[in-house]
Design a protein around this motif. Structure first.
Motif, PDB file in Angstrom:
ATOM      1  N   SER A  72      40.056  17.592 -69.339  1.00  0.00           N
ATOM      2  CA  SER A  72      40.174  16.793 -70.553  1.00  0.00           C
ATOM      3  C   SER A  72      39.157  17.313 -71.550  1.00  0.00           C
ATOM      4  O   SER A  72      38.464  18.302 -71.291  1.00  0.00           O
ATOM      5  N   TYR A  73      39.050  16.635 -72.699  1.00  0.00           N
ATOM      6  CA  TYR A  73      38.094  17.075 -73.713  1.00  0.00           C
ATOM      7  C   TYR A  73      36.814  16.232 -73.693  1.00  0.00           C
ATOM      8  O   TYR A  73      35.912  16.446 -74.492  1.00  0.00           O
ATOM      9  N   TYR A 110      28.925  22.174 -69.724  1.00  0.00           N
ATOM     10  CA  TYR A 110      28.303  21.536 -68.566  1.00  0.00           C
ATOM     11  C   TYR A 110      27.674  20.218 -68.996  1.00  0.00           C
ATOM     12  O   TYR A 110      26.960  20.153 -69.997  1.00  0.00           O
ATOM     13  N   ILE A 111      27.950  19.175 -68.243  1.00  0.00           N
ATOM     14  CA  ILE A 111      27.372  17.865 -68.537  1.00  0.00           C
ATOM     15  C   ILE A 111      26.906  17.246 -67.227  1.00  0.00           C
ATOM     16  O   ILE A 111      27.609  17.305 -66.209  1.00  0.00           O
ATOM     17  N   SER A 112      25.719  16.673 -67.224  1.00  0.00           N
ATOM     18  CA  SER A 112      25.161  16.110 -65.998  1.00  0.00           C
ATOM     19  C   SER A 112      25.973  14.903 -65.541  1.00  0.00           C
ATOM     20  O   SER A 112      26.696  14.269 -66.324  1.00  0.00           O
ATOM     21  N   TYR A 113      25.839  14.587 -64.273  1.00  0.00           N
ATOM     22  CA  TYR A 113      26.590  13.473 -63.668  1.00  0.00           C
ATOM     23  C   TYR A 113      26.320  12.155 -64.410  1.00  0.00           C
ATOM     24  O   TYR A 113      27.249  11.443 -64.804  1.00  0.00           O
ATOM     25  N   SER A 114      25.049  11.836 -64.618  1.00  0.00           N
ATOM     26  CA  SER A 114      24.703  10.567 -65.275  1.00  0.00           C
ATOM     27  C   SER A 114      25.151  10.542 -66.730  1.00  0.00           C
ATOM     28  O   SER A 114      25.650   9.523 -67.216  1.00  0.00           O
ATOM     29  N   ASN A 115      24.997  11.657 -67.431  1.00  0.00           N
ATOM     30  CA  ASN A 115      25.433  11.717 -68.837  1.00  0.00           C
ATOM     31  C   ASN A 115      26.937  11.585 -68.951  1.00  0.00           C
ATOM     32  O   ASN A 115      27.451  11.000 -69.924  1.00  0.00           O
ATOM     33  N   MET A 141      36.105   2.841 -47.187  1.00  0.00           N
ATOM     34  CA  MET A 141      35.218   3.997 -46.980  1.00  0.00           C
ATOM     35  C   MET A 141      34.173   3.640 -45.928  1.00  0.00           C
ATOM     36  O   MET A 141      33.625   2.541 -45.923  1.00  0.00           O
ATOM     37  N   ASP A 142      33.872   4.599 -45.066  1.00  0.00           N
ATOM     38  CA  ASP A 142      32.867   4.396 -44.021  1.00  0.00           C
ATOM     39  C   ASP A 142      31.499   4.152 -44.653  1.00  0.00           C
ATOM     40  O   ASP A 142      31.042   4.899 -45.513  1.00  0.00           O
ATOM     41  N   SER A 143      30.825   3.075 -44.209  1.00  0.00           N
ATOM     42  CA  SER A 143      29.539   2.737 -44.814  1.00  0.00           C
ATOM     43  C   SER A 143      28.473   3.781 -44.524  1.00  0.00           C
ATOM     44  O   SER A 143      27.474   3.864 -45.229  1.00  0.00           O
ATOM     45  N   ASN A 144      28.676   4.583 -43.425  1.00  0.00           N
ATOM     46  CA  ASN A 144      27.701   5.612 -43.078  1.00  0.00           C
ATOM     47  C   ASN A 144      27.956   6.940 -43.789  1.00  0.00           C
ATOM     48  O   ASN A 144      27.171   7.874 -43.637  1.00  0.00           O
ATOM     49  N   MET A 145      29.041   7.006 -44.514  1.00  0.00           N
ATOM     50  CA  MET A 145      29.387   8.255 -45.196  1.00  0.00           C
ATOM     51  C   MET A 145      28.443   8.497 -46.369  1.00  0.00           C
ATOM     52  O   MET A 145      28.147   7.594 -47.151  1.00  0.00           O
ATOM     53  N   THR A 146      27.952   9.722 -46.479  1.00  0.00           N
ATOM     54  CA  THR A 146      27.054  10.077 -47.567  1.00  0.00           C
ATOM     55  C   THR A 146      27.863  10.349 -48.830  1.00  0.00           C
ATOM     56  O   THR A 146      28.859  11.073 -48.787  1.00  0.00           O
ATOM     57  N   ILE A 147      27.463   9.756 -49.924  1.00  0.00           N
ATOM     58  CA  ILE A 147      28.138   9.977 -51.206  1.00  0.00           C
ATOM     59  C   ILE A 147      27.604  11.261 -51.820  1.00  0.00           C
ATOM     60  O   ILE A 147      26.400  11.422 -52.020  1.00  0.00           O
ATOM     61  N   VAL A 148      28.510  12.162 -52.106  1.00  0.00           N
ATOM     62  CA  VAL A 148      28.148  13.459 -52.691  1.00  0.00           C
ATOM     63  C   VAL A 148      28.337  13.389 -54.201  1.00  0.00           C
ATOM     64  O   VAL A 148      29.459  13.217 -54.691  1.00  0.00           O
ATOM     65  N   ARG A 149      27.249  13.475 -54.917  1.00  0.00           N
ATOM     66  CA  ARG A 149      27.302  13.448 -56.387  1.00  0.00           C
ATOM     67  C   ARG A 149      26.875  14.800 -56.926  1.00  0.00           C
ATOM     68  O   ARG A 149      25.754  15.249 -56.647  1.00  0.00           O
ATOM     69  N   PRO A 150      27.734  15.446 -57.686  1.00  0.00           N
ATOM     70  CA  PRO A 150      27.389  16.778 -58.197  1.00  0.00           C
ATOM     71  C   PRO A 150      26.294  16.710 -59.249  1.00  0.00           C
ATOM     72  O   PRO A 150      26.088  15.667 -59.891  1.00  0.00           O
ATOM     73  N   ALA A 151      25.602  17.793 -59.423  1.00  0.00           N
ATOM     74  CA  ALA A 151      24.560  17.848 -60.456  1.00  0.00           C
ATOM     75  C   ALA A 151      25.167  17.806 -61.847  1.00  0.00           C
ATOM     76  O   ALA A 151      24.549  17.313 -62.790  1.00  0.00           O
ATOM     77  N   TYR A 152      26.375  18.312 -61.958  1.00  0.00           N
ATOM     78  CA  TYR A 152      27.012  18.386 -63.285  1.00  0.00           C
ATOM     79  C   TYR A 152      28.525  18.431 -63.119  1.00  0.00           C
ATOM     80  O   TYR A 152      29.054  18.680 -62.032  1.00  0.00           O
ATOM     81  N   PHE A 153      29.222  18.174 -64.234  1.00  0.00           N
ATOM     82  CA  PHE A 153      30.666  18.403 -64.352  1.00  0.00           C
ATOM     83  C   PHE A 153      30.885  19.459 -65.431  1.00  0.00           C
ATOM     84  O   PHE A 153      30.017  19.691 -66.286  1.00  0.00           O
ATOM     85  N   ILE A 154      32.068  20.058 -65.406  1.00  0.00           N
ATOM     86  CA  ILE A 154      32.464  21.027 -66.422  1.00  0.00           C
ATOM     87  C   ILE A 154      33.677  20.464 -67.154  1.00  0.00           C
ATOM     88  O   ILE A 154      34.699  20.140 -66.528  1.00  0.00           O
ATOM     89  N   ILE A 155      33.563  20.305 -68.465  1.00  0.00           N
ATOM     90  CA  ILE A 155      34.674  19.800 -69.271  1.00  0.00           C
ATOM     91  C   ILE A 155      35.495  20.999 -69.748  1.00  0.00           C
ATOM     92  O   ILE A 155      35.006  21.830 -70.515  1.00  0.00           O
ATOM     93  N   SER A 156      36.739  21.075 -69.278  1.00  0.00           N
ATOM     94  CA  SER A 156      37.543  22.283 -69.525  1.00  0.00           C
ATOM     95  C   SER A 156      38.062  22.361 -70.953  1.00  0.00           C
ATOM     96  O   SER A 156      38.063  23.414 -71.571  1.00  0.00           O
ATOM     97  N   GLY A 157      38.534  21.240 -71.494  1.00  0.00           N
ATOM     98  CA  GLY A 157      39.050  21.239 -72.860  1.00  0.00           C
ATOM     99  C   GLY A 157      40.358  21.983 -72.982  1.00  0.00           C
ATOM    100  O   GLY A 157      41.183  22.020 -72.059  1.00  0.00           O
ATOM    101  N   PHE A 158      40.567  22.606 -74.156  1.00  0.00           N
ATOM    102  CA  PHE A 158      41.812  23.315 -74.435  1.00  0.00           C
ATOM    103  C   PHE A 158      41.894  24.602 -73.620  1.00  0.00           C
ATOM    104  O   PHE A 158      40.880  25.178 -73.210  1.00  0.00           O
ATOM    105  N   SER A 159      43.123  25.050 -73.430  1.00  0.00           N
ATOM    106  CA  SER A 159      43.342  26.288 -72.691  1.00  0.00           C
ATOM    107  C   SER A 159      44.311  27.180 -73.457  1.00  0.00           C
ATOM    108  O   SER A 159      45.467  26.805 -73.691  1.00  0.00           O
ATOM    109  N   GLY A 160      43.824  28.349 -73.881  1.00  0.00           N
ATOM    110  CA  GLY A 160      44.693  29.364 -74.468  1.00  0.00           C
ATOM    111  C   GLY A 160      45.198  29.071 -75.859  1.00  0.00           C
ATOM    112  O   GLY A 160      46.263  29.569 -76.251  1.00  0.00           O
ATOM    113  N   ILE A 161      44.472  28.258 -76.654  1.00  0.00           N
ATOM    114  CA  ILE A 161      44.881  27.981 -78.032  1.00  0.00           C
ATOM    115  C   ILE A 161      44.096  28.889 -78.972  1.00  0.00           C
ATOM    116  O   ILE A 161      42.863  28.825 -79.010  1.00  0.00           O
ATOM    117  N   PRO A 162      44.777  29.758 -79.749  1.00  0.00           N
ATOM    118  CA  PRO A 162      44.052  30.633 -80.677  1.00  0.00           C
ATOM    119  C   PRO A 162      43.509  29.848 -81.865  1.00  0.00           C
ATOM    120  O   PRO A 162      44.101  28.845 -82.289  1.00  0.00           O
TER     121      PRO A 162
END
Length: 353
Positions: free
Chosen positions: A176-177, A91-96, A1-22
């Motif tokens: 993932s969960y 929603y979960i923060s990057y550090s958490n 990776m280029d040493s001058n490249m800026t690392i982009v860290r999001p404020a949060y992630f979204i945990i999707s979990g299950f999809s379409g399970i009643p």
């Protein structure tokens, strides 16, 4: 990776979990029940080991550590899963997220290494019974447990160190969960090949190395048992290993199946398999040790015997003004007063005024 490249860290992630399970909330309720069982059962096992002097042996140092790890692991995972999906806090923060991932995998590695410790204990006890107390001392077991913690923490510090160099400039949805290592680093938009290597190396430490050691241990144990002449003596020695064998099967079988076919499994099936693999062993481990280990059975019987014998007595002691006060019988009362008396058989009887 280029040493001058800026690392982009999001404020949060979204945990999707299950999809379409009643009615998926019933599954979360099931996880909560298993979590409560795990905390209560492992708490009882730890209390028995702490307060019963006969259980202060090297083997039960490892058992205590396994119970502690199970409680910490369940507490790190299940309440957060319930909060994320039952109360829709996805929603979960990057550090958490990185902290969540760190503790989850540290505990996962510790569970595996702890099973290897218990196999080492059984290996020495059966193959070198006369030297067992010299080889497997309390100091040795404490040192091995500490080494396992150091290995687990170091492995995950390395993994997290490689994660923080990644930039996330596309999606922030983790399929993932929880903050799972694989789905997380694959969201990066820069080179994550080192993380691919880490994702191969970590399972070697989590699964294959400890499992290989356990299999070799039981091959040696089998060879030692074959040299014992009496079938009854062989069976008696083998019974000391049955609880550990059941723990190994319960821990490794679902993980091996899930990891080997994960790429072919639908997302919901993978999430269910991983979540059950994380919560079922901590809930079953204490039950197996209570039902299969003679020392734990005796300790539980002693507790119930003390509860039956420690009867509460009514003690009439007059305070100033002649008002009666009530209290429990003293353990060592005056010979002429009320209290708990010990008979020749060792039983406690309650003597009233």
């Amino acid at each position: 990776m280029d040493s001058n490249m800026t690392i982009v860290r999001p404020a949060y992630f979204i945990i999707s979990g299950f999809s379409g399970i009643p009615h998926v909330n019933y599954y979360y309720l099931f996880l909560m029940v298993l979590y409560i069982m795990s905390v209560m059962e492992n708490g009882i096992v730890m209390a028995l080991i702490c307060f019963d002097h006969s259980l202060k042996t090297p083997k039960y140092i490892a058992v205590f550590n396994l119970a502690f790890v199970d409680v910490v692991g369940s507490s790190a995972l299940v309440p957060k899963v319930i909060d994320t999906f039952w109360f829709d806090h996805k929603y979960i923060s990057y550090s958490n997220c990185l902290t969540y991932l760190f503790f989850y995998y540290v505990i996962l590695i510790m569970q595996s290494l702890n099973l290897a410790l218990l196999s080492f204990d059984r290996l020495i006890a059966i193959t070198f019974p006369l030297r067992y107390q010299i080889i497997v001392s309390l100091k040795t077991m404490f040192s091995l447990v500490a080494a396992c913690w150091i290995i687990s923490i170091f492995d995950m510090l390395v993994a997290v160190g490689f994660l923080i160099r990644l930039s996330y400039c596309r999606s922030v949805v983790i399929n993932s969960y929880f903050c799972d290592h694989g789905p997380l680093y694959r969201l990066a938009c820069n080179d994550y090949r080192p993380n691919d290597i880490i994702s191969i190396v970590i399972p070697v430490f989590i699964i294959w190395a400890p499992l290989l050691f356990i299999l070799i241990s039981y091959m040696c144990i089998g060879a030692a048992l074959a040299k014992i002449d009496g079938a009854q003596d062989r069976m008696k020695a083998f019974k000391t290993c049955t609880a550990h064998i059941m723990l190994v099967i319960i821990y490794y079988l679902p993980i091996l199946v899930t990891f080997n076919v994960a790429a072919k499994m639908p997302r919901n099936a993978r999430i269910i398999s991983l979540s059950l693999a994380a919560v079922i062993p901590p809930a079953l481990n204490p039950l197996i040790y209570v039902l299969q280990t003679q020392e734990i059975k005796l300790s539980v019987k002693k507790v119930f015997k003390r509860m039956r014998q420690s009867k509460i007595c009514l003690v009439h002691m007059f305070q100033d003004g002649g008002v009666p006060a009530y209290g429990a019988c003293p353990r060592e009362p005056d010979k002429s007063g009320p209290g708990l008396r010990e008979t020749a058989a060792g039983d406690l009887i309650c003597v009233l005024l």
